[in-house]
Design a protein around this motif. Structure first.
Motif, PDB file in Angstrom:
ATOM      1  N   MET A   4       0.833  -1.196   0.000  1.00  0.00           N
ATOM      2  CA  MET A   4       0.000   0.000   0.000  1.00  0.00           C
ATOM      3  C   MET A   4       0.871   1.251   0.000  1.00  0.00           C
ATOM      4  O   MET A   4       1.981   1.241   0.527  1.00  0.00           O
ATOM      5  N   THR A   5       0.336   2.330  -0.560  1.00  0.00           N
ATOM      6  CA  THR A   5       0.991   3.630  -0.417  1.00  0.00           C
ATOM      7  C   THR A   5       0.691   4.157   0.980  1.00  0.00           C
ATOM      8  O   THR A   5      -0.199   3.647   1.678  1.00  0.00           O
ATOM      9  N   VAL A  23       2.589  -0.567  13.099  1.00  0.00           N
ATOM     10  CA  VAL A  23       3.976  -0.223  13.421  1.00  0.00           C
ATOM     11  C   VAL A  23       4.833  -0.545  12.203  1.00  0.00           C
ATOM     12  O   VAL A  23       4.346  -1.121  11.228  1.00  0.00           O
ATOM     13  N   PHE A  24       6.116  -0.211  12.265  1.00  0.00           N
ATOM     14  CA  PHE A  24       6.961  -0.307  11.083  1.00  0.00           C
ATOM     15  C   PHE A  24       8.215  -1.121  11.381  1.00  0.00           C
ATOM     16  O   PHE A  24       8.926  -0.858  12.344  1.00  0.00           O
ATOM     17  N   LEU A  25       8.469  -2.112  10.523  1.00  0.00           N
ATOM     18  CA  LEU A  25       9.522  -3.109  10.715  1.00  0.00           C
ATOM     19  C   LEU A  25      10.543  -3.004   9.588  1.00  0.00           C
ATOM     20  O   LEU A  25      10.182  -3.082   8.410  1.00  0.00           O
ATOM     21  N   ASN A  26      11.823  -2.845   9.944  1.00  0.00           N
ATOM     22  CA  ASN A  26      12.853  -2.751   8.902  1.00  0.00           C
ATOM     23  C   ASN A  26      13.360  -4.143   8.508  1.00  0.00           C
ATOM     24  O   ASN A  26      13.009  -5.147   9.148  1.00  0.00           O
ATOM     25  N   PRO A  27      14.183  -4.223   7.457  1.00  0.00           N
ATOM     26  CA  PRO A  27      14.684  -5.531   7.003  1.00  0.00           C
ATOM     27  C   PRO A  27      15.523  -6.280   8.044  1.00  0.00           C
ATOM     28  O   PRO A  27      15.701  -7.491   7.942  1.00  0.00           O
ATOM     29  N   SER A  28      16.042  -5.572   9.048  1.00  0.00           N
ATOM     30  CA  SER A  28      16.824  -6.215  10.113  1.00  0.00           C
ATOM     31  C   SER A  28      15.949  -6.699  11.256  1.00  0.00           C
ATOM     32  O   SER A  28      16.443  -7.049  12.326  1.00  0.00           O
ATOM     33  N   ASN A  29      14.633  -6.702  11.040  1.00  0.00           N
ATOM     34  CA  ASN A  29      13.663  -7.170  12.038  1.00  0.00           C
ATOM     35  C   ASN A  29      13.619  -6.269  13.268  1.00  0.00           C
ATOM     36  O   ASN A  29      13.440  -6.733  14.385  1.00  0.00           O
ATOM     37  N   LYS A  89       8.553  -1.737   6.512  1.00  0.00           N
ATOM     38  CA  LYS A  89       7.208  -2.128   6.082  1.00  0.00           C
ATOM     39  C   LYS A  89       6.218  -2.044   7.244  1.00  0.00           C
ATOM     40  O   LYS A  89       6.575  -2.288   8.397  1.00  0.00           O
ATOM     41  N   PRO A  90       4.977  -1.719   6.936  1.00  0.00           N
ATOM     42  CA  PRO A  90       3.956  -1.650   7.978  1.00  0.00           C
ATOM     43  C   PRO A  90       3.481  -3.046   8.375  1.00  0.00           C
ATOM     44  O   PRO A  90       3.316  -3.922   7.525  1.00  0.00           O
TER      45      PRO A  90
END
Length: 105
Positions: A4-5, A23-29, A89-90
């Protein structure tokens, strides 16, 4: 939700008839958190005795929390969500797992 945008995600949360926190999660978890308190930055829809309200929490806002009951526009909150999404990512807050850590920006 991942594809989603920021505007689509914001509108999904805004129109929810249930309490929700994204909440928002980066590639490093790692989950995006505030400095000092490590409270998660999020996009939310909640309710209280005055009814439903929606907004954003976090250090990326000018006041720590912005919501539709204050003198702030949806566009201003969408810009904060765009910044959150640059981080990662959300995900729904209820989907947090024990292997995720926090990162304060």
């Amino acid at each position: 939700m991942e594809n989603m945008t920021a505007k689509e995600l914001f509108n999904m949360v805004k129109t929810s008839q249930e309490d929700i926190s994204i909440v928002f999660l980066n590639p490093s978890n790692q989950l995006l958190a505030n400095r000092g308190t490590h409270k998660l930055m999020d996009l939310f829809n909640s309710h209280d005795s005055e009814g439903r309200f929606y907004g954003v929490h976090g250090d990326l806002t000018s006041l720590g929390q912005l919501n539709n009951r204050e003198n702030v526009t949806d566009e201003e909150m969408i810009k904060i969500v765009e910044e959150f999404m640059l981080f990662g990512k959300p995900i729904n807050k209820k989907d947090i797992t024990k292997d995720m850590s926090f990162i304060a920006l």
